[in-house]
Design a protein around this motif. Structure first.
Motif, PDB file in Angstrom:
ATOM      1  N   ASN A   1       0.809  -1.223   0.000  1.00  0.00           N
ATOM      2  CA  ASN A   1       0.000   0.000   0.000  1.00  0.00           C
ATOM      3  C   ASN A   1       0.840   1.270   0.000  1.00  0.00           C
ATOM      4  N   ASP A   2       1.985   1.239   0.619  1.00  0.00           N
ATOM      5  CA  ASP A   2       2.817   2.444   0.636  1.00  0.00           C
ATOM      6  C   ASP A   2       4.167   2.248  -0.055  1.00  0.00           C
ATOM      7  N   LYS A   3       4.255   1.232  -0.902  1.00  0.00           N
ATOM      8  CA  LYS A   3       5.521   0.951  -1.580  1.00  0.00           C
ATOM      9  C   LYS A   3       5.592   1.525  -2.993  1.00  0.00           C
ATOM     10  N   LEU A   4       4.471   1.642  -3.653  1.00  0.00           N
ATOM     11  CA  LEU A   4       4.429   2.142  -5.022  1.00  0.00           C
ATOM     12  C   LEU A   4       3.661   3.456  -5.068  1.00  0.00           C
ATOM     13  N   GLU A   5       4.178   4.416  -5.775  1.00  0.00           N
ATOM     14  CA  GLU A   5       3.519   5.716  -5.891  1.00  0.00           C
ATOM     15  C   GLU A   5       2.103   5.561  -6.450  1.00  0.00           C
ATOM     16  N   TYR A   6       1.956   4.682  -7.431  1.00  0.00           N
ATOM     17  CA  TYR A   6       0.644   4.451  -8.046  1.00  0.00           C
ATOM     18  C   TYR A   6      -0.396   4.043  -7.008  1.00  0.00           C
ATOM     19  N   ILE A   7      -0.022   3.131  -6.132  1.00  0.00           N
ATOM     20  CA  ILE A   7      -0.952   2.661  -5.107  1.00  0.00           C
ATOM     21  C   ILE A   7      -1.128   3.718  -4.022  1.00  0.00           C
ATOM     22  N   LYS A   8      -0.055   4.372  -3.622  1.00  0.00           N
ATOM     23  CA  LYS A   8      -0.145   5.432  -2.598  1.00  0.00           C
ATOM     24  C   LYS A   8      -1.168   6.491  -2.987  1.00  0.00           C
ATOM     25  N   ASN A   9      -1.191   6.854  -4.258  1.00  0.00           N
ATOM     26  CA  ASN A   9      -2.101   7.904  -4.740  1.00  0.00           C
ATOM     27  C   ASN A   9      -3.568   7.499  -4.659  1.00  0.00           C
ATOM     28  N   LYS A  10      -3.834   6.232  -4.469  1.00  0.00           N
ATOM     29  CA  LYS A  10      -5.221   5.767  -4.388  1.00  0.00           C
ATOM     30  C   LYS A  10      -5.810   5.936  -2.993  1.00  0.00           C
ATOM     31  N   ASN A  11      -4.955   6.241  -2.011  1.00  0.00           N
ATOM     32  CA  ASN A  11      -5.418   6.466  -0.630  1.00  0.00           C
ATOM     33  C   ASN A  11      -6.286   5.329  -0.108  1.00  0.00           C
ATOM     34  N   ILE A  12      -5.778   4.133  -0.191  1.00  0.00           N
ATOM     35  CA  ILE A  12      -6.514   2.953   0.263  1.00  0.00           C
ATOM     36  C   ILE A  12      -6.417   2.854   1.784  1.00  0.00           C
ATOM     37  N   THR A  13      -7.560   2.652   2.404  1.00  0.00           N
ATOM     38  CA  THR A  13      -7.627   2.448   3.850  1.00  0.00           C
ATOM     39  C   THR A  13      -7.554   0.951   4.117  1.00  0.00           C
ATOM     40  N   ILE A  14      -6.610   0.552   4.951  1.00  0.00           N
ATOM     41  CA  ILE A  14      -6.460  -0.854   5.311  1.00  0.00           C
ATOM     42  C   ILE A  14      -6.599  -0.962   6.822  1.00  0.00           C
ATOM     43  N   LYS A  15      -7.483  -1.870   7.256  1.00  0.00           N
ATOM     44  CA  LYS A  15      -7.693  -2.084   8.681  1.00  0.00           C
ATOM     45  C   LYS A  15      -7.645  -3.569   8.990  1.00  0.00           C
TER      46      LYS A  15
END
Length: 194
Positions: free
Chosen positions: A121-135
């Protein structure tokens, strides 16, 4: 504990149990919409011989993939507000598919030290930009999933069972030992027959 679980978690664990009873990996998944209504359910179907899912019997037949199958943004314009609940931390394939399908909320019960991929979730800029909430769910949910999962893996005699268990023991050693003991006593198999 069961009565205190939100309905999506209850259904996800019911799906995991259904997978176990069917002789496949005991993982379940549920997708809810922005109002909290259950839109889709899925369970692992990797070892389903006569499954109804087009993924049944394939290496793609993970619970999350089963739940995500058929969802599209045209029919689900609020998909970014949906929540994917899964009893085990998604693997790279399932996490990547959820990302690409625009699921922005991923809740999982048990960490998976072997194949869990939410760290992406915080390793790739592409994924970071999606602001995914993980719980992650409660410790009790994690403990139960790891007990069921380890009992299953000992039962199926996974060729890398000890490698799996070593990773999962780092998360919760007692759960793995309980799972091993319950497998030895055929506890879950007796429950399936009753």
């Amino acid at each position: 504990m069961w009565q205190n679980l939100e309905r999506p978690w209850q259904i996800a664990f019911e799906m995991a149990w259904e997978a176990y009873k069917s002789g496949t990996v005991p993982i379940g998944a549920v997708i809810t919409n922005s109002e909290g209504y259950i839109i889709s359910t899925g369970r692992n179907r990797r070892f389903d011989i006569e499954g109804s899912s087009p993924l049944a019997g394939t290496n793609m037949a993970h619970a999350e993939m089963d739940a995500l199958l058929g969802l599209n943004e045209k029919k689900h314009p609020d998909i970014r507000k949906y929540i994917l609940y899964t009893t085990m931390e998604p693997c790279p394939m399932c996490f990547g598919t959820a990302v690409m399908m625009n699921i922005r909320n991923i809740y999982f019960a048990a960490r998976d030290g072997f194949a869990g991929a939410t760290a992406l979730n915080d390793k790739l800029e592409y994924i970071k930009n999606k602001n995914i909430t993980i719980k992650q769910g409660s410790q009790e949910m994690e403990a139960f999933q790891l007990i069921l999962q380890s009992a299953y893996e000992y039962e199926r005699k996974h060729p890398r069972v000890e490698e799996l268990m070593k990773k999962w023991r780092k998360i919760n050693e007692k759960s793995i030992e309980y799972g091993k003991e319950l497998h030895k006593n055929k506890y879950f198999r007796i429950s399936v027959l009753v």
